[in-house]
Design an enzyme around this catalytic site. Sequence first.
Site, PDB file in Angstrom:
ATOM      1  CG  HIS A 184      -0.408  -8.870   0.455  1.00  0.00           C
ATOM      2  ND1 HIS A 184      -0.047  -7.549   0.440  1.00  0.00           N
ATOM      3  CD2 HIS A 184      -1.730  -8.878   0.170  1.00  0.00           C
ATOM      4  CE1 HIS A 184      -1.100  -6.789   0.164  1.00  0.00           C
ATOM      5  NE2 HIS A 184      -2.135  -7.585  -0.020  1.00  0.00           N
ATOM      6  CE1 TYR A 190      -2.959  -3.080   0.524  1.00  0.00           C
ATOM      7  CE2 TYR A 190      -3.369  -2.401   2.781  1.00  0.00           C
ATOM      8  CZ  TYR A 190      -3.588  -3.274   1.737  1.00  0.00           C
ATOM      9  OH  TYR A 190      -4.444  -4.339   1.924  1.00  0.00           O
TER      10      TYR A 190
END
Length: 276
Positions: free
Chosen positions: A87, A25
């Site tokens: 992730h 991010y």
Amino acid sequence: PAATYAAVCSALRLGYRFVDTAQNYMNEAEVGAAVRDFVSESGIRREDVFVSSKLHPESRSFKSALAAGRESCASLGLGYVDRMLVHTPRGGKLVEVYDALLQLQEEGIVRSVGVSNFGQEHLEALEYYGRPAPVVNQIEMHPLVYSERVQLAEHCNASGIQLEAFCPLLCGSAEFLQYGTLPAMAMRTGRTPAQLLLRWCIQRGFTPIPKSCRPEAQLENSQIFDFELKPDELAELECMNGFRGQTRLLVYPGALSANVDVGRTTARAFAADGGA
């Protein structure tokens, strides 16, 4: 970056105590700064704010995952990360990368470890190789995908793995939120579509992770603990179809069914003996 800092500060002041981020991010520094400033100005202890991050998806070896985890902790600047996740299973090396998180946990850099976008076969691979169960599995979850993911949810529950729901608000899509069942139920119950979706998650035993930069939406999203959905309302939500027949938002298409590639299952021991 400024929007991230403001959003996290606003959420913490409203009473939120869980912040989810990821290396991918590219906002860990801003998240960490917001938490540090809030702790300083409020007197709340650092231990009372839970910060979770995720390794960059390209960290696909024991060595690179170790480096990525340390980099994440440094970027956040909080002394430690409450929880670090793998992730995605896409790209493989599941056990090898997971072992890096276990090593970081042993070093005290990470307090707990979890996974994201893992299907049942990926979770079973960790178990087969004798690894401790992840504390969470973070996946896309909302009523539109519940029927096809309920088996995975049940497996997580039976294994002591908390399921966290990302995109619980259907990515905030106006097309989805104002289509079909949701607006009618909102009018009937006096709640907003967002509140109905978040309450659905809570009652199904999932931890929702709503995303919002607007303080008014953050406040709205927090006001879900003074009502309950009836069994028929839960079922009504789960039977709805998406806008134009869509049933999922496909944030990570194919991740849950990605090939199971465990990588080097002895990489941690090898590194401990001085190997690379």
